[in-house]
Scaffold this active site. Sequence first.
Site, PDB file in Angstrom:
ATOM      1  N   TYR A 325       0.848  -1.194   0.000  1.00 15.94           N
ATOM      2  CA  TYR A 325       0.000   0.000   0.000  1.00 15.94           C
ATOM      3  C   TYR A 325       0.881   1.241   0.000  1.00 15.94           C
ATOM      4  CZ  TYR A 325      -3.887   3.021   1.634  1.00 15.94           C
ATOM      5  OH  TYR A 325      -4.840   4.000   1.769  1.00 15.94           O
ATOM      6  N   CYS A 326       0.610   2.171  -0.941  1.00 13.61           N
ATOM      7  CA  CYS A 326       1.322   3.454  -1.006  1.00 13.61           C
ATOM      8  C   CYS A 326       2.836   3.186  -1.164  1.00 13.61           C
ATOM      9  CB  CYS A 326       0.996   4.299   0.210  1.00 13.61           C
ATOM     10  SG  CYS A 326       1.590   6.009   0.163  1.00 13.61           S
ATOM     11  N   LEU A 327       3.676   3.819  -0.341  1.00 15.40           N
ATOM     12  CA  LEU A 327       5.116   3.582  -0.450  1.00 15.40           C
ATOM     13  C   LEU A 327       5.491   2.155  -0.084  1.00 15.40           C
ATOM     14  CD1 LEU A 327       6.668   6.910   0.869  1.00 15.40           C
ATOM     15  CD2 LEU A 327       6.811   5.977  -1.443  1.00 15.40           C
ATOM     16  N   GLY A 329       3.890  -0.281  -1.279  1.00 17.54           N
ATOM     17  CA  GLY A 329       3.806  -0.908  -2.593  1.00 17.54           C
ATOM     18  C   GLY A 329       5.025  -0.612  -3.442  1.00 17.54           C
TER      19      GLY A 329
END
Length: 589
Positions: A325-327, A329
Amino acid sequence: MKLDDGIAPAKGPAIPECVPQQELPAHVWLDKQFRACLARATGGLSVISASMAGLDWALQLGISPAKLMQAWQVWLRQSIEDSPRLLPTTSEPPSVPQSDQRFAHPGWRDWPYRCWRDAFMRSEVFWETLTQDIDGLSRHHQHIVSFCARQWLDLAAPGNAWWMNPEVTSVASRTLGSNFLRGFHHWLEDIGEWLSELPASPPARPVLEYLPGRDVAVTPGKVVFRNALIELIEYAPLTDTVWREPVLIVPSWIMRYYILDLKPEDSLVRHMVERGHTVFMISWKNPDASARDFGLNTYLESGLFAALDAVLARCDGAPIHAAGYCLGGTLLATGAATLARDAGGGPLGSLTLFAAETDFHDPGELGLFIDKSSLATLDALMWSQGFLDGPQMKSAFQMLNARDLIWSRAMSEYLLGQRLRANDLISWNRDATRLPYRLHSECLHKLFLGNELATGKLCVGGRPVALSDLDLPLFVVGTEHDHVSPWRSVYKLHLLTQAELTFLLTSGGHNAGIVSEPGHPRRRYRVHTRHAGTPYLSPDQFLSRSTYHEGSWWPAWQQWLAARSSGRCVREPLPSGSPEAPGTYVLEA
């Protein structure tokens, strides 16, 4: 590395010893201290960068007389069109568009409030015309000037002045002004909380309406691995049999992991466990100054790779469905490319990215703060502290959406005297974390400024990694109104790999779009799968060819994972001596 009793060790590198801050020459030290003091005064923003953008805009506009004439012509035409509504005897027709929620209250149709509203909206159009599409003005400077103009306009909006806001005057008349007394009390409470968050104060966790382990993060599980950087939570099965391939979720280090395990009805983790998936979750430790030299390689080796080793040991070597998720990811994509380079894919069976960028050429409104001057200022601030503090980071995100996160909230809580009703997501959003100096600096310089991951220049283990090496099924989620990871930027992964890629675009923003539980009203999504080796579709082509669905996207992802699993099995019980979820790291200030 010493593990707590009852937590099974897993193979993986130990956290490196913290490298002491190197002695700097006196003149370099002085310059950094001066920049750090300036950064504290400006909230980490670069005065030089904003000044250069303003000067560039003023000079380019000065030699664009036609642009100035165009702006004034638009303003004059709208003023003439609005002039009939200046008279108190004129009633505004109900067909007047009210698309701006700041002026949705019926009182804005009455005189004199409609006069102030119309004048403000004309000013917005005027300044938008003056800050857009100016020949010779760099794209980055245009974004900065437009952003600054929007901030000043939002500050001057008539809704922020109680005597110009019909909703506030109506409430004040009905309550005999008691709304202002309640608002003043709310303001004093917020000032006290702000003072407690100052960097000079001892770190203190804000008072949360929803506490991890009591109200949120309550899905049953145990901490099965811990080192100085992560706790790895394995959730207890809620079905008799489970899918053989486990799911490992890698949240961003700029957020507490339990955004994906909020209340049971809002929990993505529980949704997956109830459908037979063995779910593991990384819980990052909230770093302090002692972790100043933990960088991307540290978070890869002792974070992602250590967690993968622990999951393999717990699940008998079954391929892992990894989701970031987000960074988190971005870190996962980097790790997956590293494994593809070194181990032909390694233990991963599939890769899922939630609102995670891999190409940072167009990072959205975060790009406003990304240039060499801005990063030099922010670097000096982090260098002096050893980390970027949670309130400092939260202030930057609030500025990106000041209309909703600052002025709308201030109007409701201070002028109307109404506290916004807290929910689990709002409570989570207040639970800020810190970022290590080196990690944040490397992310800003290597990813946002240098775009090294997308261009094959990012090195792991001394050698570059390339996303083109990925050869496993990909599931990528973008959100329609994402200020942090714009979906068109997330979509660029199509250009970086030829692997099978399912792209899903859901309604909502960076957080609310991902926390999209079944039954949530007004949820929708589009989805399309590009098979390996097939031609590229542009984002606009995706919108026209994708399949539209009403409802939550969670079932679609779960079915995608199930279709790529090899069958079901009986999972061994969780270790009896291991600490219960949510662990200890998520509870630390």
